[in-house]
Structure formats: C-alpha cells, structure tokens
Scaffold this motif. Structure first.
Motif, mmCIF file in Angstrom:
data_model
loop_
_atom_site.group_PDB
_atom_site.id
_atom_site.type_symbol
_atom_site.label_atom_id
_atom_site.label_comp_id
_atom_site.label_asym_id
_atom_site.label_seq_id
_atom_site.Cartn_x
_atom_site.Cartn_y
_atom_site.Cartn_z
ATOM 1 N N SER A 83 -10.520 2.902 -0.602
ATOM 2 C CA SER A 83 -10.774 2.327 0.794
ATOM 3 C C SER A 83 -12.175 2.521 1.128
ATOM 4 O O SER A 83 -12.788 1.609 1.647
ATOM 5 C CB SER A 83 -9.901 3.700 1.918
ATOM 6 O OG SER A 83 -8.724 3.588 1.927
ATOM 7 N N THR A 97 -3.399 10.945 -6.330
ATOM 8 C CA THR A 97 -3.108 9.972 -5.690
ATOM 9 C C THR A 97 -3.614 9.644 -4.342
ATOM 10 O O THR A 97 -4.064 8.572 -3.954
ATOM 11 C CB THR A 97 -1.554 9.794 -5.340
ATOM 12 O OG1 THR A 97 -0.813 9.965 -6.756
ATOM 13 C CG2 THR A 97 -0.745 8.589 -4.745
ATOM 14 N N TYR A 150 -6.269 6.566 -3.606
ATOM 15 C CA TYR A 150 -6.396 5.641 -2.347
ATOM 16 C C TYR A 150 -7.769 5.528 -1.547
ATOM 17 O O TYR A 150 -8.111 4.715 -0.765
ATOM 18 C CB TYR A 150 -5.171 5.464 -1.576
ATOM 19 C CG TYR A 150 -4.051 5.132 -2.259
ATOM 20 C CD1 TYR A 150 -3.797 3.500 -2.415
ATOM 21 C CD2 TYR A 150 -3.074 5.493 -3.515
ATOM 22 C CE1 TYR A 150 -2.664 2.845 -3.097
ATOM 23 C CE2 TYR A 150 -2.237 4.844 -4.081
ATOM 24 C CZ TYR A 150 -2.080 3.498 -4.023
ATOM 25 O OH TYR A 150 -1.096 2.998 -4.700
ATOM 26 N N CYS A 160 -5.338 0.226 1.089
ATOM 27 C CA CYS A 160 -5.732 1.671 0.353
ATOM 28 C C CYS A 160 -5.210 2.823 1.456
ATOM 29 O O CYS A 160 -5.295 3.808 1.021
ATOM 30 C CB CYS A 160 -7.145 1.351 0.095
ATOM 31 S SG CYS A 160 -7.383 0.337 -1.425
ATOM 32 N N GLY A 173 -1.864 3.625 1.476
ATOM 33 C CA GLY A 173 -1.543 4.275 0.462
ATOM 34 C C GLY A 173 -1.793 5.757 0.461
ATOM 35 O O GLY A 173 -1.301 6.789 -0.100
ATOM 36 N N GLY A 174 -3.048 5.918 1.153
ATOM 37 C CA GLY A 174 -3.481 7.463 1.434
ATOM 38 C C GLY A 174 -2.414 8.085 2.199
ATOM 39 O O GLY A 174 -2.342 9.165 2.158
ATOM 40 N N ALA A 184 1.735 3.554 -3.616
ATOM 41 C CA ALA A 184 1.452 5.161 -3.539
ATOM 42 C C ALA A 184 3.002 5.989 -3.961
ATOM 43 O O ALA A 184 2.932 7.043 -4.392
ATOM 44 C CB ALA A 184 1.071 5.636 -2.397
ATOM 45 N N GLY A 203 0.832 -1.316 0.038
ATOM 46 C CA GLY A 203 -0.086 -0.037 0.146
ATOM 47 C C GLY A 203 0.721 1.353 0.026
ATOM 48 O O GLY A 203 0.599 2.030 -0.817
#
Length: 466
Positions: A335, A327, A331, A361, A364-365, A315, A311
C-alpha cells in the motif's frame, strides 16, 4: 484441549462451513454496500436539502459514530450472552434503520436513521469474524476468516453499480438505492435463523449439552467429507465455567496477559482504517485535480472497487503460507508503494492503475486483520477484543477525512499521501515487531495462554515457523 476444541479441530471443511461462510459473508457484503453507497447519494442530498459542506460531512461521520458504539457494545454483549443473538438483532436493526432512512423527508430524520443503522452495522461487523472463527479447525481458520472479509468487496462493487445506474435514474433514485441496500437483509435474516450458537462459547459458559448437540449436527454434515469422526462420549467435558460479569470482562481485557494483543490489534486497526478512509474519501478530488472528468469517474469507481476482490482473496490464499503478521505487513508495504506511485503518476491510465493497486493492497491488509484479530483473544473475550479493535479502527475513519481536509490546503496531496504512508508503515512495523504468533494454534491454546498466570504472551512472530 477441551472437548469442543478437539472435535472441531478434527473436522474437514464441509457443507456446514460453506453455508456458514456464505451467510456470514453476505452480511459483510451488505455492510460494504451501505458504507459505499453514501458517497454516491451525497451529491443528490446536497441539492435536495441545500446542505453545507459540514452537513454533508456529518452524513458520513454519523454512521461511523454509530458504528463505533455498536462495535464497542456488541463485543461485551456477545461474550456475555452469546454470539448468535447479537448477529440477529444487529442485522435487524441495520435493516430497519436503513430502509427507514430511504423514506425520511428531511436532513435531521435522515441523520437519526443513519446513526441507528451505524449501530447495527458496527455490531454486525464486529461479531461475525469471531463467531465464524470458532467453528473452523486451526489448519483452515486463517484462510477461512480472511475469505469472509472478501465479501465486503462485493458490496462495494454493488454500490458502484447502484450509484451509476439507480441513483441518477430519477429524483427518487437515491431512495431506491438505499432501500435496495437494506431490504434484501430480510432474506438474510431468514437464512440466519437456522445458524447455531458457537459451541466454543457454550462450552465456556458451562452449557455442555447444548454444545454437544450442535457438534453432533455439524459432524453429521461433515462426515461424508472426511474420515470417521469422534463422538461426544470420547472426550470428557471440562468443569463448568462461571459467566464473567461486565466488570470482570473489562478487567480481563486490560489485564497483563491481554496487554500486548490489545495494543497490537488497536494500533494496527487504527493505522489501516485511518489510511483507508483518508484515501477513499479524498481520492475523487485528487482525480479531478489531475484532470479526470466525470465520465472517467464512473469507470474509476467500478474499477477501484473491483480491485478489492482479488485483494481480499489473494490475502486469504497467502495467510497460511506467510503467516498472519507477515501477510498483513506485506500488503501494508504494498500500500505504501502504491500510494507513492499514485502521487507521482500523470495521465488517466497510470493514475487509475496505481489507485487500483492501492485498493488491492489496502483490502489485502484488511483480510489479514480480520483473520488475525479473533485469534489474539480467548473465547471469553473474543467478541469483546474484536469489537474494541474494530471500534478503535473506526475512530481512524472519523478522524482521517477531517484531518486530511485541514492538511490539504497547507501541504497538498504530496503531504497527505506522505502521512498515509507513515501510518501504513507504522502498522506494518507494529504487527511484525510485536504481533503474537497464532498460525496453526488451536483456539484452546490461546485460551490457556490467557488464563495461565505465567503465560503472559503468545510466541513472537519471529519464533513461528509458517
């Protein structure tokens, strides 16, 4: 462009930057380890000290309260006195308090140590990203800082392993697990002693000779990896800057130029952190409610934390392609879909699979946010801005588990996950609609935009070409 900014932007990624990433990232790994290990020792402490549910919740919350204080103060101090002293003292404070907490014989003393450890943890977490971002050329900065955040995932996986194999090993297993969380930080402190102060910060306070010497060392390490690099004499030093007072720092943070970056960073950090801790605090009970056994739970813990690794680093790979705002939004939207799929899933395999997707996710955020937030603030306010955003996010970590606990008996898991999706969608919408564009901009341009009386904002995300 300043002398320091120009010289740093000519550098390729070299041995110095790799060492910087490893040493800074190792601190984040221990931060993640400490945050995650508490979930595995809470059942042991419940039996050992006969704790009520409220007292158990207090153990989780006290660290976050300390984190809020540490993150809030470290930024102000880091912008005034330098990034490096905060990095060293925060890590030492966390190490000492964490190891001491493993020795505490009673609840109140353990809580005091956890609060102090939280202060160190918050200060450490808030200062590393702005520090590292100030060493990297603009063309690498987003992916580099997002990769830094990926080290959190290694700490979470290590916590799952310690919780699985060390905590249950005997009556003192929980003490060994906490000691193993804090003691290795001493080695990291030894490595960090050689890290330099940020030359951008030194230049911003008029300490040009110190900045030039640090740049000379970095350039020497980078020279084999790239073309001939400019020397110090090529670019004249700018006029000395006056160090801001605490009042001036706060006034500048809340000035009209900073209004939009501050609102975007605070709201997005709050939305994501609220959702993250709502999910990870209550998902074990969700699994039990859906028939997963303790044996499933052990495998789930390791799998869910392992999903964080791709994750974060996926990203980091996307952030220079899509841009920062897109981006983060990508994510966060992922999510929301994962959260909806999780609540509709039945059976152990679909539930664990969708929970892993949600973990992937959410982290990744976070990688996008860690890369983006230092770019929203000028050098004079970078640590303060990042620290304030991290602190506001931690308020979400304090509020969300309590709110979910109140909601769950009334609206069930479907209602809880609906709230989570609303928060995630709000964060995505805010960063897309209002987030300033920073991809490809040198940090000097961000400084100029903040200092100019006519440049109240950076360009909108929609005006940026990836």
């Amino acid at each position: 462009m300043s002398a320091v900014g120009h010289r740093l932007d000519t550098l390729p990624l070299g041995r110095f930057h790799r060492r910087l990433l490893f040493i800074g990232g190792s601190g984040y790994a221990f931060d993640g380890l400490d945050s995650a290990i508490i979930a595995f020792i809470l059942p042991v402490l419940h039996e050992l000290w006969t704790l009520s549910p409220a007292a158990m919740g207090g153990i989780s919350s006290i660290t976050y309260i300390g984190f809020f204080l540490g993150a809030s103060l470290s930024g102000l101090i880091g912008d005034r006195f330098g990034r490096r002293p905060i990095m060293m003292w925060a890590l030492a404070l966390f190490c000492a308090a964490s190891v001491l907490s493993a020795l505490m014989p009673q609840y109140s003393a353990f809580m005091a140590c956890r609060f102090i450890a939280g202060i160190g943890l918050g200060a450490e977490s808030a200062i590393i990203a702005p520090y590292l971002a100030e060493f990297v050329a603009s063309r690498y900065r987003g992916a580099f800082t997002a990769s830094l955040a990926g080290f959190f995932s290694f700490g979470f996986v290590a916590a799952a392993l310690l919780g699985t194999f060390v905590v249950p090993a005997g009556p003192q297993g929980w003490r060994w697990a906490i000691a193993l969380t804090g003691a290795p930080v001493l080695l990291l402190l030894w490595w960090r002693r050689a890290l330099p102060e940020s030359p951008r910060w030194l230049e911003s306070t008029g300490r040009h000779h110190e900045a030039a010497e640090i740049l000379r060392i970095i350039e020497e390490e980078s020279r084999p990896a790239g073309p001939s690099l400019p020397g110090n004499s090529v670019f004249p030093a700018p006029a000395p800057h006056t160090r801001l007072s605490l009042r001036e720092q706060i006034d500048m943070l809340f000035s009209s130029q900073m209004r939009r970056p501050l609102a975007v960073s605070w709201s997005t950090w709050f939305c994501l952190t609220f959702s993250y801790y709502a999910v990870f605090t209550w998902i074990p009970s969700f699994l039990i409610a859906h028939g997963l056994t303790m044996a499933h739970g052990i495998g789930f813990s390791i799998a869910i934390y392992a999903a964080q690794i791709p994750g974060y680093f996926s990203a980091a790979a996307l952030i220079e392609i899509l841009g920062r705002g897109k981006t983060i939004a990508f994510y966060l939207f992922g999510s929301t879909l994962s959260a909806a799929a999780l609540i509709l899933s039945h059976g152990s395999a679909p539930i664990i699979g969708t929970a892993m997707a949600l973990s992937f996710c959410l982290t990744g955020g976070y990688a996008g946010l860690y890369a983006y937030t230092p770019e929203l603030f000028p050098t004079a306010l970078r640590a303060t801005g990042v620290g304030s955003a991290s602190a506001i996010g931690r308020l979400g970590a304090i509020i969300s588990p309590l709110l979910v606990g109140l909601m769950l008996p009334r609206v069930g898991y479907a209602g809880v996950f609906t709230l989570i999706t609303v928060m995630l969608l709000a964060g995505a919408a805010i960063v897309l609609a209002f987030g300033p564009a920073t991809a490809g901009l040198s940090l000097d341009k961000i400084d100029d935009a903040a200092e100019s009386p006519t440049a109240h904002t950076l360009p909108e995300q929609k005006d940026r070409t990836p």
